[in-house]
Motif scaffolding. Structure first.
Motif, PDB file in Angstrom:
ATOM      1  N   ARG A 148       0.833  -1.224   0.000  1.00 37.05           N
ATOM      2  CA  ARG A 148       0.000   0.000   0.000  1.00 37.05           C
ATOM      3  C   ARG A 148       0.862   1.267   0.000  1.00 37.05           C
ATOM      4  O   ARG A 148       0.531   2.245  -0.650  1.00 37.05           O
ATOM      5  CB  ARG A 148      -0.911   0.020   1.234  1.00 37.05           C
ATOM      6  CG  ARG A 148      -2.096  -0.942   1.179  1.00 37.05           C
ATOM      7  CD  ARG A 148      -3.116  -0.585   2.253  1.00 37.05           C
ATOM      8  NE  ARG A 148      -2.531  -0.524   3.582  1.00 37.05           N
ATOM      9  CZ  ARG A 148      -2.432  -1.571   4.416  1.00 37.05           C
ATOM     10  NH1 ARG A 148      -2.899  -2.759   4.024  1.00 37.05           N
ATOM     11  NH2 ARG A 148      -1.890  -1.432   5.605  1.00 37.05           N
ATOM     12  N   ASP A 149       1.968   1.228   0.764  1.00 37.32           N
ATOM     13  CA  ASP A 149       2.742   2.459   1.002  1.00 37.32           C
ATOM     14  C   ASP A 149       3.950   2.614   0.086  1.00 37.32           C
ATOM     15  O   ASP A 149       4.758   3.535   0.259  1.00 37.32           O
ATOM     16  CB  ASP A 149       3.237   2.493   2.459  1.00 37.32           C
ATOM     17  CG  ASP A 149       2.090   2.558   3.446  1.00 37.32           C
ATOM     18  OD1 ASP A 149       0.976   2.920   3.007  1.00 37.32           O
ATOM     19  OD2 ASP A 149       2.297   2.238   4.633  1.00 37.32           O
ATOM     20  N   ALA A 150       4.107   1.705  -0.889  1.00 36.82           N
ATOM     21  CA  ALA A 150       5.327   1.687  -1.705  1.00 36.82           C
ATOM     22  C   ALA A 150       5.659   3.050  -2.309  1.00 36.82           C
ATOM     23  O   ALA A 150       6.812   3.491  -2.287  1.00 36.82           O
ATOM     24  CB  ALA A 150       5.198   0.636  -2.805  1.00 36.82           C
ATOM     25  N   ARG A 151       4.649   3.723  -2.849  1.00 37.34           N
ATOM     26  CA  ARG A 151       4.912   4.992  -3.545  1.00 37.34           C
ATOM     27  C   ARG A 151       5.169   6.156  -2.589  1.00 37.34           C
ATOM     28  O   ARG A 151       5.578   7.229  -3.022  1.00 37.34           O
ATOM     29  CB  ARG A 151       3.762   5.308  -4.502  1.00 37.34           C
ATOM     30  CG  ARG A 151       3.841   4.482  -5.783  1.00 37.34           C
ATOM     31  CD  ARG A 151       2.742   4.770  -6.773  1.00 37.34           C
ATOM     32  NE  ARG A 151       3.049   4.154  -8.054  1.00 37.34           N
ATOM     33  CZ  ARG A 151       2.895   2.864  -8.329  1.00 37.34           C
ATOM     34  NH1 ARG A 151       2.412   2.055  -7.388  1.00 37.34           N
ATOM     35  NH2 ARG A 151       3.218   2.384  -9.507  1.00 37.34           N
ATOM     36  N   ARG A 152       4.877   5.953  -1.293  1.00 34.83           N
ATOM     37  CA  ARG A 152       5.102   7.038  -0.325  1.00 34.83           C
ATOM     38  C   ARG A 152       6.402   6.832   0.460  1.00 34.83           C
ATOM     39  O   ARG A 152       6.743   7.650   1.305  1.00 34.83           O
ATOM     40  CB  ARG A 152       3.923   7.111   0.656  1.00 34.83           C
ATOM     41  CG  ARG A 152       2.608   7.487  -0.003  1.00 34.83           C
ATOM     42  CD  ARG A 152       1.613   8.017   1.037  1.00 34.83           C
ATOM     43  NE  ARG A 152       1.258   7.006   2.025  1.00 34.83           N
ATOM     44  CZ  ARG A 152       0.255   6.131   1.859  1.00 34.83           C
ATOM     45  NH1 ARG A 152      -0.474   6.168   0.750  1.00 34.83           N
ATOM     46  NH2 ARG A 152      -0.016   5.252   2.780  1.00 34.83           N
ATOM     47  N   MET A 153       7.095   5.746   0.191  1.00 34.17           N
ATOM     48  CA  MET A 153       8.315   5.436   0.954  1.00 34.17           C
ATOM     49  C   MET A 153       9.483   6.313   0.508  1.00 34.17           C
ATOM     50  O   MET A 153       9.525   6.771  -0.631  1.00 34.17           O
ATOM     51  CB  MET A 153       8.699   3.961   0.770  1.00 34.17           C
ATOM     52  CG  MET A 153       7.696   2.978   1.348  1.00 34.17           C
ATOM     53  SD  MET A 153       8.109   1.275   0.936  1.00 34.17           S
ATOM     54  CE  MET A 153       9.492   1.026   2.035  1.00 34.17           C
ATOM     55  N   THR A 154      10.426   6.514   1.440  1.00 37.84           N
ATOM     56  CA  THR A 154      11.652   7.228   1.067  1.00 37.84           C
ATOM     57  C   THR A 154      12.481   6.322   0.161  1.00 37.84           C
ATOM     58  O   THR A 154      12.309   5.101   0.135  1.00 37.84           O
ATOM     59  CB  THR A 154      12.488   7.586   2.308  1.00 37.84           C
ATOM     60  OG1 THR A 154      12.944   6.373   2.923  1.00 37.84           O
ATOM     61  CG2 THR A 154      11.669   8.388   3.310  1.00 37.84           C
TER      62      THR A 154
END
Length: 528
Positions: free
Chosen positions: A41-47
């Protein structure tokens, strides 16, 4: 990301059996499933760091590459590629090297290669450069390999010993022989040779073979280290080291002698595999131990006899051939080999048919010429194959004409019995005072004539950095001596590098040598 990375760090230190068990527990754990779902879910928001380290951990934990999670992370890495710093590029390159090629991975690798080309001038960390070299591999374009080489050379003064070892492996991964880098690494390894783990010793030699890098000082330093610490190593480890040296054509004389002593003290470790390796090493390097040589060969012969019930035809041929090269005839094994050959039971694989035929022919030649009952023929039947010489012998031909005054004073391209060939033959009177015209000696028995055989051999026919002939050339020299020739071995490369007047003077010294001609017995006792 921290959870996945820590899981991977703990996992990689386990044994292979433990890893299989723990991997099943990890994948079945409900928290791991939730973690993967959250990551998806969070892949695109990760650093950028969390992104590449998560991918690295999942790939190394063995998560299947075709899962939605891994494919998503690969695509997001592709989208954020330009945002990655040098450390992230290094981690991503390492990760991709461990993945199978598919559409997304190939696209990411292509993008990463372009990014490396742009960034390479700004990368100062030699560890990152090594990672990139290993991961871009042999398929990287030559211009990029050269750029990586220049980037490493800029930082070469800060090269540490551990980095020198890793740099060897990085160059091997790229299949790129950079002499300046390899020479710097070799120097650093020689300075710290006592800190090199055994497995790394073998890897260094294997890399040198892969890259066709020949450094006698490096090989000697490694051999001296193993030699001085031989009491610490298992005999099987020493066999591995000697085998790696043999592949390079390097003869570690003292270590070969020490190992021969170990064999005579405790031959029980010589199973068939180890025996065949020992025979191959000593025969190719043409090494006969200085001490207890008779006992050494008797033990090898005895071990071979014990292995005969289980040995394959190919292994039997290789074993007899290796001993034959050294002038030793293992009678029982030889009888079995020839018996199978006469009954057409010597069935050998077709993939090495030419090599097997050559080995069998050599064995039969050794059986005849190295037999104690063989006597030198009164007349030697020879045949000149052609009046033309190859380009690499043209200089020798011209030097002989200048020295002797006439082409009738020597033969060239001479074919002898037993399929032997010599480059040039010169005949002299029995007192060795003058060279005789060929036509004037044809009707004279060989007792009245001294025959000289010149063999211009490539550097590869000698042990590395020496004039010590390797096995096949040494066997040829021994057999030509048995046939009545005084054999003069010349490294053709060094001869070609001489000035014309030096080449003539060199041949003059060889022909009119003050040393008396000798025709040594072709046996193990006098070999070497």
């Amino acid at each position: 990301t921290n959870s996945l990375t820590m899981t991977w760090r703990l996992y990689k230190n386990l044994s292979e059996e433990q890893q299989r068990y723990e991997k099943r527990l990890i994948f079945e754990h409900p928290a791991f499933v939730k973690l993967c779902q959250q990551l998806l879910r969070d892949a695109r928001r990760m650093t950028r760091g969390d992104l590449v380290f998560s991918l690295h951990a999942l790939v190394n934990l063995g998560v299947p590459q075709n899962t939605l999670l891994l494919q998503t992370l690969v695509r997001v890495c592709q989208e954020k590629l330009n945002q990655l710093d040098n450390r992230c590029i290094s981690v991503l390159a390492t990760t991709l090297a461990g993945m199978d090629k598919d559409k997304n991975v190939s696209a990411l690798q292509a993008g990463l290669q372009l990014l490396v080309e742009q960034r390479i001038s700004g990368i100062r960390d030699i560890f990152i450069l090594q990672n990139l070299m290993k991961c871009l591999g042999k398929d990287a374009p030559v211009f990029l390999k050269k750029k990586l080489e220049m980037a490493v050379l800029r930082e070469i003064d800060g090269l540490t010993f551990p980095n020198a070892l890793r740099m060897f492996l990085a160059l091997a991964a790229m299949n790129y022989c950079s002499l300046p880098i390899l020479n710097s690494c070799s120097k650093k390894i020689q300075e710290n040779v006592h800190d090199v783990p055994f497995r790394q010793l073998i890897l260094i030699l294997e890399v040198c073979h892969t890259l066709q890098y020949r450094n006698v000082k490096l090989f000697s330093a490694l051999a001296d280290y193993v030699n001085s610490t031989a009491y610490l190593w298992d005999k099987r480890q020493i066999i591995l080291f000697l085998s790696a040296c043999e592949t390079l054509g390097f003869q570690p004389t003292e270590l070969l002698d020490i190992f021969a002593e170990k064999v005579t003290e405790d031959p029980d470790f010589l199973n068939l595999k180890n025996l065949l390796t020992v025979l191959r090493v000593y025969s190719r390097l043409n090494h006969v131990p200085r001490v207890q040589k008779h006992l050494f060969f008797e033990i090898l012969h005895s071990c071979l006899n014990k292995c005969l019930p289980q040995i394959s035809n190919t292994e039997l041929l290789k074993a007899v051939y290796s001993l034959g090269i050294l002038g030793y005839l293992p009678q029982r094994a030889l009888d079995e080999l020839l018996q199978k050959d006469s009954k057409d039971e010597l069935i050998l694989p077709d993939d090495h048919k030419e090599q097997n035929t050559m080995m069998l022919r050599c064995v039969k030649t050794c059986m005849e010429l190295d037999s104690p009952s063989f006597t030198k023929p009164a007349f030697m039947q020879t045949e000149t194959m052609s009046s033309l010489v190859s380009l690499n012998l043209r200089k020798a031909q011209e030097a002989l004409i200048e020295l002797l005054g006439d082409e009738n004073m020597f033969l060239q391209n001479v074919r002898l019995p037993y399929r032997y060939h010599i480059d040039f033959e010169i005949r002299m009177d029995s007192d060795r005072k003058k060279v005789l015209p060929i036509t004037a000696t044809d009707d004279h028995p060989d007792s009245c004539v001294q025959r000289l055989a010149f063999l211009f051999a490539p550097v590869s026919a000698f042990c590395l950095g020496t004039t010590h002939p390797q096995g096949k050339l040494a066997m040829k020299k021994r057999h030509l001596s048995k046939l009545g020739y005084h054999v003069i071995l010349i490294q053709n490369k060094k001869f070609q590098e001489m000035k014309n007047e030096d080449a003539v003077e060199f041949l003059k010294r060889k022909i009119y040598s003050e040393d008396p001609f000798s025709f040594p017995e072709a046996t193990v006792q006098d070999n070497n």
